[in-house]
Design an enzyme around this catalytic site. Structure first.
Site, mmCIF file in Angstrom:
data_model
loop_
_atom_site.group_PDB
_atom_site.id
_atom_site.type_symbol
_atom_site.label_atom_id
_atom_site.label_comp_id
_atom_site.label_asym_id
_atom_site.label_seq_id
_atom_site.Cartn_x
_atom_site.Cartn_y
_atom_site.Cartn_z
ATOM 1 N N GLU A 86 21.712 43.784 -4.720
ATOM 2 C CA GLU A 86 21.522 42.645 -5.631
ATOM 3 C C GLU A 86 22.300 41.450 -5.101
ATOM 4 O O GLU A 86 23.397 41.622 -4.566
ATOM 5 C CB GLU A 86 22.045 42.986 -7.018
ATOM 6 N N HIS A 135 19.917 54.986 -11.672
ATOM 7 C CA HIS A 135 18.796 54.498 -10.871
ATOM 8 C C HIS A 135 18.718 55.152 -9.484
ATOM 9 O O HIS A 135 17.666 55.643 -9.079
ATOM 10 C CB HIS A 135 18.878 52.981 -10.693
HETATM 11 C C1 BG6 Z 1 20.864 47.662 -14.748
HETATM 12 C C2 BG6 Z 1 22.291 47.451 -14.371
HETATM 13 O O1 BG6 Z 1 20.646 48.971 -15.197
HETATM 14 O O2 BG6 Z 1 20.025 47.409 -13.615
HETATM 15 C C3 BG6 Z 1 22.523 46.050 -13.823
HETATM 16 O O3 BG6 Z 1 23.116 47.661 -15.510
HETATM 17 C C4 BG6 Z 1 21.546 45.761 -12.697
HETATM 18 O O4 BG6 Z 1 23.855 45.881 -13.382
HETATM 19 C C5 BG6 Z 1 20.124 46.081 -13.106
HETATM 20 O O5 BG6 Z 1 21.661 44.383 -12.366
HETATM 21 C C6 BG6 Z 1 19.177 45.983 -11.933
HETATM 22 O O6 BG6 Z 1 17.856 46.111 -12.394
HETATM 23 P P1 BG6 Z 1 16.641 45.418 -11.616
HETATM 24 O O7 BG6 Z 1 15.433 45.876 -12.357
HETATM 25 O O8 BG6 Z 1 16.874 43.948 -11.682
HETATM 26 O O9 BG6 Z 1 16.711 45.930 -10.207
#
Ligand code: BG6
Length: 489
Positions: A217, A241
């Site tokens: 990210e 995840h």
């Molecule tokens: C969330 C986390 O579950 O997923 C966050 O708590 C993270 O910290 C986010 O930014 C990322 O999700 P995506 O869908 O933007 O990849």
């Protein structure tokens, strides 16, 4: 024929109805499902929270949230009809003596009608809310309760939540969300693996050298310092995840594409994950924390500066792990997992690196080229790298190039957010993309072991500049194995 099969009329109650998740994800997801004709007009959406507010004000809040989240897909003229579905009920979910009758009176009567109770609150309220729902007689046949992650902060707290919820709801009524499982490309992983004859025969230690799973990210704390600093990258991203992505990559084919069959195969992977101990934690994992650097070309603060009050926090914002799945299919094949905040760009990929050809006909580097890259986000794609001959005379030159299946080029549909799919599955009672109790607990068991190993080894996070690819040790971990993190380009 309609592209989307409408679900049965339902009621959804969102606890934490004014919160960030409701505004950014849940209300916009419901709006888009409604625009696509999937939600019948006799359905009801009830936001609840502690704030004093009437339905009119809540609808206005919902409108702004949906407009903001929809971008060009916003349809002003459709809003008046959609907002008729929405109501607001003020309720203090922390107060067991609160008046649940007001909520009950807003629900459509009928024991079998799907009633979704979405707990978009802090997890420490989950059990109390479930008990109150039970006492108010709202846990009957059609009821489903939705638990957002994080489910606890370790195995013991996750078990306490699961036990408390189980006092009121059967396991088949409990939907534990991991929104990564609702992403199109993540679902496609199963279709790619089990809907094609090509990959499965190669999908094991016989032909695969290693697997890399990256969720990078570029964002930092985004106003969530309080939660994040108590959590860190391992609990926030890996426990759920990344481990789910690993399970889908490593699991055996289920007998049928149905919830318990899929979940049973995933749990086998989870229980085969080899524990990481204090002795090998420095070799098998990297902890990082971003320091000052760059974000979108501009100077960006470090993690400690972003936390208020000159904190000396040792929370990790980056983690890399060399994980092993101890079973017949994967013995000895590393699964490298990596996730971090404030990295150089936002991208999530699963990379399957195949082994070299057994005999090399085309020069020294020509062997280890076959690689399957599943780009989960952004610019969703599946790329299979193959060796081809460069055109032209003057010697035989070979090159690795991708067979490129880009989602944007192949499908012109608007890309639904993961929550759209997941919410409709909840209404239908389809548990395939939700975590079963034993899965969540097995993931915590492995993560708890790793946290203990970090503590025992006093493993402090290593700084990395914001806008980079993480700490140096992460590249070195791969280097020691004669490998590299995959980078496109
Ligand atoms: C969330 C986390 O579950 O997923 C966050 O708590 C993270 O910290 C986010 O930014 C990322 O999700 P995506 O869908 O933007 O990849």
């Amino acid at each position: 024929m309609a592209k989307f099969v409408p679900v049965d009329p339902f009621d959804i109650v969102i606890f934490g109805g004014t919160g960030d998740l409701s505004r950014r994800k849940l209300l916009p997801a419901l709006y888009h499902r409604w625009l696509d004709g999937q939600i019948p007009d006799t359905s009801t959406i009830i936001g609840t929270a502690r704030s004093a507010m009437d339905t009119g004000a809540y609808r206005e809040m919902a409108r702004k949230a949906c407009e903001l989240a929809s971008g060009t897909a916003w349809k002003e003229e459709e809003w008046p009809a959609f907002e008729k579905l929405i109501r607001y009920v003020q309720i203090d979910a922390t107060d067991p003596a609160a008046d649940w009758a007001a909520l009950k009176s807003e629900l459509t009567p009928g024991e079998t009608r799907p009633r979704v109770f979405y707990l978009a609150t802090s997890p420490h309220l989950y059990v109390d809310i479930c008990r109150s729902l039970g006492k108010a007689g709202l846990s009957g046949e059609g009821a489903r309760v939705v638990l957002e992650k994080p489910i606890g902060t370790d195995l013991a707290s996750a078990q306490a939540i699961n036990d408390g919820v189980a006092e009121v709801f059967d396991e088949r009524q409990v939907f534990r969300i991991d929104h990564y499982l609702g992403k199109e490309t993540v679902q496609n992983l199963m279709v790619l693996r089990f809907g094609n004859i090509l990959f499965e025969p190669l999908w094991s230690l016989n032909y695969i050298d290693h697997v890399q799973i990256t969720v990078a990210e570029d964002l930092g704390l985004e106003g969530r310092a309080d939660y994040y600093d108590r959590s860190g990258a391992l609990r926030d991203m890996v426990q759920n995840h990344l481990i789910q992505l690993l399970c889908l990559t490593a699991m055996e084919p289920p007998n049928v594409y149905a919830d318990d069959d899929i979940r049973t195969e995933k749990i086998k992977v989870l229980t085969a994950l080899k524990p990481i101990t204090a002795q090998d934690v420095r070799k098998l994992t990297v902890r990082g924390q971003y320091a000052a650097g760059l974000h979108a070309g501009k100077p960006a603060k470090g993690y400690l500066e972003e936390l208020s009050g000159g904190s000396e926090s040792e929370t990790e914002t980056f983690v890399a792990i060399k994980a092993s799945v101890g079973n017949w299919r994967w013995s000895g094949i590393p699964f490298y997992l990596r996730t971090g905040k404030r990295m150089s760009s936002r991208h999530s990929d699963i990379v399957i690196q195949f082994k070299s050809t057994p005999h090399n006909l085309f020069g020294e580097d020509a062997g280890t080229v076959n690689r399957l890259v599943i780009r989960l986000q952004p610019d969703e794609a599946v790329r299979l790298y193959v060796q081809i001959k460069e055109p032209g005379p003057g010697g035989l030159r070979v090159k690795s190039l991708p067979l490129n299946l880009s989602y944007a080029e192949s499908f012109t549909l608007r890309y639904p957010d993961a929550y759209e799919r997941l919410l409709m599955d909840i209404v239908r009672g389809n548990l395939s993309l939700f975590m079963r109790r034993d899965e969540v607990e097995a993931a915590w068991r492995w993560v708890d072991g790793l946290i203990n190993a970090w503590e025992e080894a006093r493993y402090a996070p290593e700084p990395y500049p914001a806008g980079s690819d993480g700490p140096l040790s992460s590249a070195m971990m791969m280097d020691r194995d004669g490998r590299q993190w995959w980078k496109e380009g």
